[in-house]
Scaffold this active site. Sequence first.
Site, PDB file in Angstrom:
ATOM      1  CG  HIS A 301      -1.926   1.018   1.314  1.00 44.70           C
ATOM      2  ND1 HIS A 301      -1.648   2.344   1.556  1.00 44.70           N
ATOM      3  CD2 HIS A 301      -3.266   0.940   1.170  1.00 44.70           C
ATOM      4  CE1 HIS A 301      -2.780   3.031   1.558  1.00 44.70           C
ATOM      5  NE2 HIS A 301      -3.767   2.210   1.324  1.00 44.70           N
ATOM      6  CG  HIS A 344       0.123   4.790   9.879  1.00 45.34           C
ATOM      7  ND1 HIS A 344      -1.137   4.408   9.529  1.00 45.34           N
ATOM      8  CD2 HIS A 344       0.138   6.141   9.795  1.00 45.34           C
ATOM      9  CE1 HIS A 344      -1.872   5.463   9.247  1.00 45.34           C
ATOM     10  NE2 HIS A 344      -1.120   6.534   9.399  1.00 45.34           N
ATOM     11  CD  GLU A 350      -2.323  10.538   9.403  1.00 42.32           C
ATOM     12  OE1 GLU A 350      -3.332   9.854   9.689  1.00 42.32           O
ATOM     13  OE2 GLU A 350      -1.301  10.038   8.912  1.00 42.32           O
ATOM     14  CE1 TYR A 359      -9.568   6.456   3.756  1.00 42.75           C
ATOM     15  CE2 TYR A 359      -9.517   5.826   6.066  1.00 42.75           C
ATOM     16  CZ  TYR A 359      -8.860   6.121   4.893  1.00 42.75           C
ATOM     17  OH  TYR A 359      -7.492   6.091   4.849  1.00 42.75           O
ATOM     18  CG  HIS A 377      -5.843   9.282  13.990  1.00 40.38           C
ATOM     19  ND1 HIS A 377      -6.193   8.641  12.814  1.00 40.38           N
ATOM     20  CD2 HIS A 377      -6.831   8.988  14.878  1.00 40.38           C
ATOM     21  CE1 HIS A 377      -7.324   7.976  12.984  1.00 40.38           C
ATOM     22  NE2 HIS A 377      -7.738   8.180  14.233  1.00 40.38           N
ATOM     23  CG  HIS A 383      -3.817   6.358  13.199  1.00 35.03           C
ATOM     24  ND1 HIS A 383      -2.671   7.010  13.605  1.00 35.03           N
ATOM     25  CD2 HIS A 383      -3.972   6.696  11.890  1.00 35.03           C
ATOM     26  CE1 HIS A 383      -2.171   7.720  12.610  1.00 35.03           C
ATOM     27  NE2 HIS A 383      -2.929   7.538  11.544  1.00 35.03           N
TER      28      HIS A 383
END
Length: 446
Positions: A301, A344, A350, A359, A377, A383
């Site tokens: 990803h 991560h 963010e 989402y 976050h 998260h």
Amino acid sequence: MSSSATEQARKIAEGLAYTSGFGNEHSSEAVPGALPTGRNSPQRAPLGLYAEQLSGTAFTEPRHRNRRSWLYRVRPSAAHPAFTRVASGALRTAPFEGDEAVADPNRLRWDPLSEPTGPTDFLAGLWTLGGNGDARQRTGMAVHLYHANTSMTDRVFSDADGELLIVPERGGLLLRTEFGLLRAEPGHVALIPRGVRFRVELLDDTARGYVCENYGQPFTLPDLGPIGANGLANPRDFLAPTAAYEDREGPVEVVNKYCGQLWSATYDHSPLDVVAWHGNLTPYVYDLRRFNVIGSISYDHPDPSIFTVLTSPSDTPGLAGVDFVVFAPRWLVGEDTFRPPYFHRNVMSEYMGLIEGAYDAKSAGPGGFVPGGGSLHNMMSAHGPDRETFDKASAAELVPQKLEHGLAFMFETRWPVLTTTQAMAADHLQQGYDDVWQGLERHFRA
């Protein structure tokens, strides 16, 4: 929308015209002959207009970063009475002082703002969730939400503290700016440069959305590096308005946001009286669905930075004061890959919002991540996908998959986002957000 409102929206749309290209040198005149030729400020500007320069950067910044436009207007901006301070409502500005804000390491999520209790225009409907930096030092950013049910009437707003990136989630907006008209629907973003005056009129009964107030360097398109010459947001898809002016006498309230406070003055004319202009400092509207997504076609990803639409550079190359990132419709084809965003912890902070649909890393529905809501976050908070998403994605058949029913975005910033006390005390702050990661079972066997 009522039939009369639909007809009004159609008429407005027919009067809109745009010129394309982000950061380009544009020019436009609402009356033929209003633009001077050969000189920016001739001894006598055409048609009895006043010449005025609007600077978005210091005069001596490098040419590739310099932003300025020349405006030819009925009256100069200097022709106004004194401003007096007025109440700021739920609008807040960094630096947050005393008990006005909280530095919270926890994962946080909010439901959408509640409906306004009375007539509320865009300015009155601004509600600050948090931010960082110092508007007086031109560093950092703020996250605001808005919810309005009436148009701004006989009222104009400008923000001397920063540029405004407006992200509609519900209801269309007509933005009447000094440069002309912009129409922004859900799925669009509108960029209003620092200090530009504008009025917000609603195209539907109500309007709701998000605002990033960027105190730092103006937003620009990110460098493409190894991607090459094409991809991500194409400059031609950013639409600047063509000149449209108001030659209007009578009282107009002009509200100026300056160093965190609102100041008001009553003009005897409309300040949206620019008949012609040229330059590279302009408002824009951009359709997020035109974003050219670049992703993996083999495995793994890609990092979310690959989805950056606009960036506000800082003094450290590659470390943005704020990035605007969009998760637009796209294909997923990675082999042997966990396709939702991975777990991560990040040095960047963010704030994520949802414009429509769902989402791919969060469960929707009541108490979940819904359009109009948002999550925060902060830096180094762990998260990633919730348990339901993890279980589903871990067992999914890895065939080509089109994500086309969601449109999410992120304001990403180098500093922690301090949340306002009103955000931490809000009824729409979700309690127990941490629970979405509970039940992630141990699978390890030595």
